[in-house]
Structures are given as structure tokens and as C-alpha cells.
Scaffold this active site. Structure first.
Site, PDB file in Angstrom:
ATOM      1  N   GLY A  33      43.585  38.135  45.144  1.00 13.45           N
ATOM      2  CA  GLY A  33      43.693  37.117  44.094  1.00 13.45           C
ATOM      3  C   GLY A  33      45.120  36.952  43.614  1.00 13.45           C
ATOM      4  O   GLY A  33      45.581  35.833  43.361  1.00 13.45           O
ATOM      5  N   ASP A  91      40.884  46.657  35.077  1.00 11.72           N
ATOM      6  CA  ASP A  91      40.561  47.122  36.439  1.00 11.72           C
ATOM      7  C   ASP A  91      39.839  48.472  36.461  1.00 11.72           C
ATOM      8  O   ASP A  91      39.470  48.953  37.530  1.00 11.72           O
ATOM      9  CB  ASP A  91      41.847  47.232  37.272  1.00 11.72           C
ATOM     10  CG  ASP A  91      42.403  45.860  37.607  1.00 11.72           C
ATOM     11  OD1 ASP A  91      41.640  44.872  37.558  1.00 11.72           O
ATOM     12  OD2 ASP A  91      43.609  45.765  37.895  1.00 11.72           O
ATOM     13  N   LYS A 110      35.824  39.450  39.470  1.00  9.96           N
ATOM     14  CA  LYS A 110      36.794  40.297  40.178  1.00  9.96           C
ATOM     15  C   LYS A 110      36.409  40.398  41.662  1.00  9.96           C
ATOM     16  O   LYS A 110      35.679  39.573  42.165  1.00  9.96           O
ATOM     17  CB  LYS A 110      36.869  41.664  39.500  1.00  9.96           C
ATOM     18  CG  LYS A 110      37.468  41.603  38.090  1.00  9.96           C
ATOM     19  CD  LYS A 110      38.923  41.200  38.154  1.00  9.96           C
ATOM     20  CE  LYS A 110      39.563  41.095  36.788  1.00  9.96           C
ATOM     21  NZ  LYS A 110      40.919  40.557  36.854  1.00  9.96           N
TER      22      LYS A 110
HETATM   23  C1  S3P Z   1      46.731  41.638  37.972  1.00 12.83           C
HETATM   24  C2  S3P Z   1      46.079  41.199  36.856  1.00 12.83           C
HETATM   25  C3  S3P Z   1      44.643  41.391  36.621  1.00 12.83           C
HETATM   26  C4  S3P Z   1      44.095  42.538  37.466  1.00 12.83           C
HETATM   27  C5  S3P Z   1      44.539  42.464  38.892  1.00 12.83           C
HETATM   28  C6  S3P Z   1      46.058  42.452  39.002  1.00 12.83           C
HETATM   29  C7  S3P Z   1      48.149  41.309  38.148  1.00 12.83           C
HETATM   30  O1  S3P Z   1      43.957  40.208  36.999  1.00 12.83           O
HETATM   31  O2  S3P Z   1      42.687  42.527  37.398  1.00 12.83           O
HETATM   32  O3  S3P Z   1      44.037  43.574  39.627  1.00 12.83           O
HETATM   33  O4  S3P Z   1      48.797  41.866  39.044  1.00 12.83           O
HETATM   34  O5  S3P Z   1      48.658  40.502  37.371  1.00 12.83           O
HETATM   35  P1  S3P Z   1      43.849  38.961  35.973  1.00 12.83           P
HETATM   36  O6  S3P Z   1      45.198  38.616  35.594  1.00 12.83           O
HETATM   37  O7  S3P Z   1      43.195  37.870  36.761  1.00 12.83           O
HETATM   38  O8  S3P Z   1      42.986  39.458  34.857  1.00 12.83           O
END
Ligand code: S3P
Length: 438
Positions: free
Chosen positions: A92, A314, A341
Site C-alpha cells: 500500500g 500496525d 489493512k
Molecule cells: C505506513 C502507515 C500506516 C501503516 C503502514 C505504513 C507508512 O498506514 O499501517 O504499515 O509507512 O506511512 P496508513 O497510513 O494507511 O494508516
């Protein structure tokens, strides 16, 4: 791959060195690719999720190599149009950060990924980027990826994100670097601030307070940089909770990032009665770092909601395992984001922990765990979610009998040395469940 575990017959002992922080590694890679010249990042997380971003950046003409010593060497500058769609696989962060960067590039590109990634929300990034002037099209008029991006000149915006999300914030700040005029991003909670720290260190004009950050794009070219990446607190959470739960444990987690936007779990565990000492607090690469000494302890149930959820977003799979061993009820609320997630982390967690005998009830925005419960080994599934797989492996250390975690190969996504670090064994039987001295 399946991981087979039997209960730890003695305490976990020794020192664990953790992989580089996933979030900071992604940012080192992305900002290194945008900076002019050669940037270097030591203790880079070389794993599935960062490989996905490396491959996409290479397709954009960026050179990125990992030295044998684990140092990222990235040569950034001008990007070129990719010949094929960019495959973000299951990452993501890769898709969202690239979306921000590609919105400002003078060419067209397509972002795609694994089926799991294609179901995750991209509108929270695509919509504000459109307001900044980018052209982004998803499937059938929606924001669902694959996404086709026609980048170009952008202008700053003032945008309130509907959920606190560091990935979305980072994507908008990347686009803002190339925009005309300032960009303000407002969040309903304190998401991780690694991007702000790194950009400030690179001389970007950035103001942040009350979950609101404003970037002034006074320089369009980022300078190359060198940095050290701290150990990943989110990976540390697995040995940390394993040691808290296995009687007789006493371990040290070395050089762990303890940025307060990431350590909600530490605060909650300390309130629950965990025996964790935070030692040698120092700064490294613009981030707070410490060594953590963790001993087995007796935990009490707790309630987690509000801003703290964002600061441990997380960590809920492994936190739920800890909650099964805590005295009384543990309640998690305000965490609907968990459903979006790597897996639906409320549904998958409830389904798998129940197989081990846990008393866990789902809520729309969280879950309730009753404890303490004597877990019993069972065959459980990772749902392709690295953090769920590792949480279930830790549960296997305290469950009676044999626990088999199916689909454990996804652990490679964020913690390739997990098994070695925990001194687990992928063979049919766990040879040793201690950390160091097997
Ligand atoms: C992350 C932000 C979080 C986290 C992901 C990594 C990042 O996601 O859950 O594992 O590197 O900025 P979200 O920003 O979508 O909450």
C-alpha cells in the site's frame, strides 16, 4: 510455506537485532529517488514490500541497489515514462507514495498490484491529488486500482483527510513538493511523522502542529542525503510480546525506533503491567532510538481507543495475542481502519484466534478479548497478512500442543529474518523457541 510451533519450554533469552523500519525505508527510497544525486541509507529494510518499490522505481529510470552491508544506494533525479504498468504487488505504501510522485510527472503511467492491494482504498489519495490538478482514473469511474495517472503541473491545496493516514499524508506532501503554492494536510489524529522529519532534514520548509502540516515548496529539487534507519518498532512488537508472555523470558531489543507516533503499544503494555525498560535513549537519523529490555510479566486487560489507535495501528494482531493472556477484558475501539489493512484485521484476527481457543468478539470498529485463556494449538491461516502470520506464530509459543501457521511466506514482506530472530524452526517441529542460546 507453513510454520510449525510447539510451546516454548523455557524463557526467551538473548539479544534481538531488528530489521530496518519499513516506513522509514520506504521514505528513504522514495525521497532518494526524487533527490538529485546519490543518497545512502544504512540498515535499509530489504524485504518484499521494499522490493516492490525498488522495482517500480527502476522502471521509472531510477537506479537503486542494496550493498552486501544492507545499505541502500539510490541515484535519483529525472524520472522517465515506464514502458509497462507499475506493479506495487501487495504494498500500500508503494502505491500511495508513487501516486503522489507520479501526479507531478510530465507523463502517463499506470499503477497496479496484487488482488489484495486492488481492494484497498486509494480515493483518499486520488481525490485530493485531482484537486491539485492531476488526472487519475480508476476502474469503471471509481478510485479502485489499477489507476491511470496523467501527471503535470500541480497547485497547492488545503485538505482534511477523513482518517489519520501517514501514507495518504506522505503522498500529498510528495505532490506538494512539485506544486505551486503551499499545501496543508489536516488529519483527525497523530499519524507517524517520518516524512516530516526527513523533509525538514533535507531543508524543505514545513510547519506542523495539531495534526496539521503545511509544506511550502520553496525548492523543487531535494538534495541527496545519507541516513541511518532505526530498527522497526512494529517488528520489535513480536519478540517484545513473546517475551512478555513466555515465563522466564528476559530479552534485549537493540536500536529500536521509539518515535512517539509509533509507540502506542509500549504505552498500553506498560499500563497493562508489562516489564519493559527503555534504555539508552538517543537520536539516530533524525529519529528517537532506544534499547528495550523485556521480561515476562503478568498483564491486566485494558481499553484502547482514540489517538492511541493511530499510534499502534500496525500492532493489533500481536496485541490481541497479548490480550488473550491478560487478566480481564481488553477492548479495542475506533479502529475500523484495521478492516482495510493487508487483510481485514478484525475479521481475520477473530477467525484465527478463535481456532486457538481465544475468547474474542468482533466489533465494527475493533474487538473485545476476554482473558486469560489457555490457548490450544491448531491449524491457522495467515490470510496473506505478514503481521497476522507473525502474531499467530507467537501465539504458537504459548498454546498447548502444535500450532501450524499456513501461508507463512508473507512474513518475508516485512521481517525476512523473523524465524531466525525468534530462533523458530520451519521444520515440522520447533527445535528451539529461545532467542539466543539454542
Ligand atoms: C505506513 C502507515 C500506516 C501503516 C503502514 C505504513 C507508512 O498506514 O499501517 O504499515 O509507512 O506511512 P496508513 O497510513 O494507511 O494508516
Amino acid at each position: 510455506m507453513q510454520l510449525t510451533l510447539t510451546p516454548a519450554t523455557r524463557g526467551l533469552r538473548g539479544t534481538v537485532t531488528l530489521p530496518g523500519d519499513k516506513s522509514i525505508s520506504h521514505r528513504a527510497l522514495m525521497f532518494g529517488a526524487l533527490a538529485k544525486g546519490t543518497s545512502r541509507a544504512r540498515n535499509f529494510l530489504y524485504a518484499g514490500v521494499t522490493q516492490a518499490m525498488i522495482d517500480c522505481l527502476r522502471a521509472l529510470g531510477v537506479s537503486a541497489e542494496i550493498s552486501t552491508a544492507g545499505e541502500l544506494i539510490v541515484q535519483g533525479g529525472e524520472w522517465r515514462a515506464p514502458d509497462t504498468p507499475l506493479d506495487c504487488r501487495g504494498s500500500g505504501a508503494t502505491m500511495r507514495m508513487l501516486l503522489g510522485a507520479l501526479a507531478a510527472q510530465p507523463f502517463s503511467s499506470t499503477l497496479t498490484g496484487s488482488p489484495g492491494l486492488l481492494r484497498r482504498p486509494m480515493g483518499r489519495v486520488a481525490e485530493p491529488l485531482r484537486r491539485m490538478g492531476a488526472h487519475i482514473a480508476g476502474q469503471n469511474g471509481s478510485d479502485q486500482p489499477p489507476l491511470i495517472i496523467r501527471g503535470g503541473s500541480l497547485h497547492g491545496i488545503d485538505w482534511a483527510l477523513p482518517v489519520a493516514s501517514a501514507q495518504a499524508k506522505t503522498a500529498l506532501l510528495i505532490a506538494a513538493l512539485f506544486g505551486e503554492g503551499p499545501t496543508t494536510v489536516r488529519e483527525p489524529g497523530p499519524s507517524r511523522d517520518h516524512t516530516e522529519r526527513l523533509l525538514r532534514a533535507l531543508g524543505v520548509s514545513l510547519k506542523s502542529e495539531n495534526n496539521t502540516v503545511t509544506l511550502n515548496p520553496d525548492r523543487h529539487t531535494l538534495p541527496a542525503f545519507e541516513m541511518d534507519i532505526p530498527g522497526d518498532f512494529s517488528s520489535a512488537a513480536f519478540p517484545l510480546i513473546a517475551a512478555s508472555l513466555v515465563t522466564g523470558s528476559d530479552i534485549t531489543l537493540q536500536s529500536v525506533g521509539v518515535n512517539p507516533t509509533r509507540t502506542g503499544l509500549l504505552d498500553v503494555l506498560l499500563e497493562m503491567g508489562a516489564d519493559i525498560q527503555v534504555m539508552n535513549e538517543r537520536e539516530s537519523g533524525g529519529e528517537p532510538v532506544a534499547d528495550l529490555i523485556v521480561r515476562a510479566s503478568h498483564l491486566r486487560g485494558s481499553t484502547v481507543r482514540g489517538e492511541r489507535v493511530v499510534r499502534m495501528i500496525d500492532e493489533f494482531p500481536i496485541f490481541a495475542v497479548a490480550a488473550t493472556q491478560a487478566e480481564g477484558e481488553t477492548v479495542v475501539r475506533d479502529a475500523a481502519e484495521l478492516r482495510l489493512k493487508e487483510s481485514d484485521r478484525i475479521g481475520s484476527l477473530v477467525a484465527e484466534l478463535r481456532k486457538l481457543g481465544a475468547r474474542i468478539e468482533p466489533l465494527d470498529d475493533g474487538f473485545i478479548v476476554g482473558g486469560p485463556t489457555s490457548l490450544r494449538g491448531a491449524r491457522v491461516a495467515s490470510h496473506g497478512d505478514h503481521r497476522l502470520a507473525m502474531a499467530l506464530a507467537v501465539a504458537g509459543l504459548i498454546a498447548e500442543g502444535e500450532t501450524i501457521v499456513e501461508g507463512a511466506e508473507c512474513i518475508e514482506e516485512s521481517f525476512p529474518d523473523f524465524v531466525a530472530s525468534m530462533k523458530l524452526s520451519t521444520r515440522p517441529r520447533v527445535l528451539c523457541a529461545g532467542v539466543d542460546d539454542c
